[in-house]
Motif scaffolding. Structure first.
Motif, short mmCIF file in Angstrom:
data_model
loop_
_atom_site.label_atom_id
_atom_site.label_comp_id
_atom_site.label_asym_id
_atom_site.label_seq_id
_atom_site.Cartn_x
_atom_site.Cartn_y
_atom_site.Cartn_z
N CYS A 1 -8.72 12.39 -39.65
CA CYS A 1 -7.35 11.90 -39.66
C CYS A 1 -6.64 12.35 -40.94
O CYS A 1 -7.23 12.33 -42.02
N ASN B 1 -3.78 10.95 -41.95
CA ASN B 1 -2.88 9.88 -42.37
C ASN B 1 -3.56 8.94 -43.37
O ASN B 1 -4.79 8.93 -43.50
N CYS C 1 -3.33 5.21 -43.61
CA CYS C 1 -3.00 3.83 -43.27
C CYS C 1 -3.96 2.97 -44.09
O CYS C 1 -5.18 3.10 -43.94
N CYS D 1 -7.08 1.08 -42.46
CA CYS D 1 -7.92 1.72 -41.45
C CYS D 1 -9.13 2.43 -42.04
O CYS D 1 -9.03 3.12 -43.06
N PHE E 1 -10.56 5.03 -40.94
CA PHE E 1 -10.49 6.49 -40.81
C PHE E 1 -9.47 7.13 -41.76
O PHE E 1 -9.27 8.35 -41.72
N ASN E 2 -8.81 6.32 -42.59
CA ASN E 2 -7.87 6.81 -43.61
C ASN E 2 -8.45 8.05 -44.30
O ASN E 2 -9.61 8.08 -44.68
N LYS F 1 2.34 9.86 -39.82
CA LYS F 1 2.55 8.48 -39.41
C LYS F 1 3.57 7.76 -40.29
O LYS F 1 3.97 6.64 -39.99
N GLN G 1 -13.98 2.37 -36.85
CA GLN G 1 -12.59 2.28 -37.33
C GLN G 1 -12.32 0.88 -37.84
O GLN G 1 -11.61 0.67 -38.79
S1 SF4 Z 1 -4.81 3.98 -38.03
FE1 SF4 Z 1 -6.53 5.18 -38.88
S2 SF4 Z 1 -6.96 6.75 -37.32
FE2 SF4 Z 1 -4.91 5.91 -36.90
S3 SF4 Z 1 -3.51 7.25 -37.97
FE3 SF4 Z 1 -3.99 5.58 -39.40
S4 SF4 Z 1 -5.72 6.33 -40.65
FE4 SF4 Z 1 -5.56 7.63 -38.83
#
Ligand code: SF4
Length: 369
Positions: A84, A86, A88, A91, A93-94, A198, A337
């Motif tokens: 990923c 992004n 966030c 999360c 997976f950041n 995002k 996640q």
């Molecule tokens: S919520 Fe997690 S997997 Fe989804 S865009 Fe954000 S960091 Fe990536």
């Protein structure tokens, strides 16, 4: 026209003042109506509404049985990549987290599909992070075409796409879209989504509409409860669902109230909806949106989900894994996640639904070529 205009129209609205002057009589009057307007919905979500949970639960139950019967539709998630781009903050997976990254090959996806179908599940929710350089459209299309050989329904929960990209996935075999705004408070949204595509609030907000226009039969939306002030987030989730239902009559709109669960990074949310408040929101949503599906995932505990069967829930995930793969194989050190709470097998969830006098539905739809 976009739902963004509705969000903006509440920019100067004093929610605290509204909530402070709602009393039990107003809640009763809102509950007695056949069709609730925005203000009635906000009244049911108010702190005063918490004292009338029993009549709200009775009405939610009656409406749910009227429109859905005594059924709970089942689905199972499959993560095929945790790459990923992004950031966030909540999360696992950041992109800043030093977790082991992995993307399944088509052979591995097929092994997962075989393992999942052996449980009897027929509706699949396919997930990835947002890393289009690593999981491009042709990879996603190949995955969907393969999975269609195993499942009656393949829905996606991925990054927001353009309408043309949704059409490509529909052609490959996707019939449903789940896309959570995460948080409707756009100022707080900017603080929580620090980098990557995002960060674009409105592109995400309009994605469910693009999915409906692309022809998905089902669109599921919601907010991650805990990121923003929970009553407002529940309110905007409901308004968003009604906006979509009114505008896209050919699409089944459903809604979720996922509550924050711990993930890699140890983010602590500012807000919390306790169980009683969650029930208030769920039953208020049912009264406001009698025909909307309401999804409750394995973020919630087994006991709590059992209680929600009679209160308005219509869709359950079951037997879920929130790491990449995980059904045929899960590699050592794979990071989920987020943590799930209801760890029952599919068979155990099915039995619990039956024990409550409801019918578990593995399949309510099929693709016609
Ligand atoms: S919520 Fe997690 S997997 Fe989804 S865009 Fe954000 S960091 Fe990536």
């Amino acid at each position: 026209m976009s739902f963004f205009a509705t969000i903006e129209s509440f920019d100067n609205y004093d929610f605290d003042h509204f909530f402070s002057q709602v009393d039990a009589d107003q809640v009763r009057r809102a509950l007695d109506k056949d069709t609730l307007n925005e203000q009635d919905f906000l009244t049911l979500l108010s702190p005063a509404g918490a004292s009338l949970l029993e009549p709200m639960a009775r009405k939610a139950h009656q409406l749910t049985v009227q429109y859905f019967g005594r059924t709970i539709q089942l689905f199972i998630p499959l993560y095929i990549s945790n790459y990923c781009n992004n950031e966030c903050v909540y999360c696992g997976f950041n992109r800043r987290h030093g977790i082991k990254r992995r993307k399944l090959t088509l052979e591995q996806i097929e092994a997962e599909a075989r393992a999942i179908s052996a449980t009897g599940m027929q509706h699949l929710l396919l997930l990835t992070g947002e890393a289009t350089d690593i999981t491009p459209m042709d990879y996603l299309e190949d995955a969907v075409r393969l999975l269609k050989n195993y499942f009656a329904s393949v829905a996606i929960e991925m990054f927001p796409m353009e309408e043309e990209q949704y059409q490509r996935l529909k052609t490959a075999g996707v019939d449903g879209l789940t896309l959570y705004q995460e948080i409707y408070d756009r100022h707080r949204y900017a603080e929580l989504h620090k980098a990557g595509r995002k960060t674009d609030y409105q592109f995400r907000l309009d994605a469910p509409e693009r999915g409906a226009r692309a022809g998905f039969r089902m669109v599921n939306i919601g907010a991650l409860m805990g990121l923003g002030e929970v009553r407002r987030e529940a309110f905007f989730s409901g308004l968003h669902a009604r906006y979509l239902s009114d505008k896209y009559l050919q699409t089944d709109i459903s809604i979720s109230l996922p509550r924050f669960n711990p993930a890699e990074g140890d983010y602590t949310p500012r807000h919390h909806a306790d169980d009683k408040t969650f029930v208030q929101f769920l039953t208020a949503l049912r009264c406001f949106l009698p025909r909307a599906g309401i999804t409750v995932s394995t973020r919630e505990s087994a006991d709590f989900r059992n209680h929600l069967i009679r209160l308005g829930a219509t869709r359950f995930s079951a037997g879920s894994c929130t790491g990449v793969g995980g059904y045929a194989e899960m590699e050592e050190n794979d990071t989920p996640q987020f943590e799930i709470t209801d760890r029952r097998t599919v068979a155990q969830v099915v039995q619990a639904i039956k024990d409550h006098g409801y019918q578990p539905v593995y399949k309510d739809w099929d693709w016609i070529e």
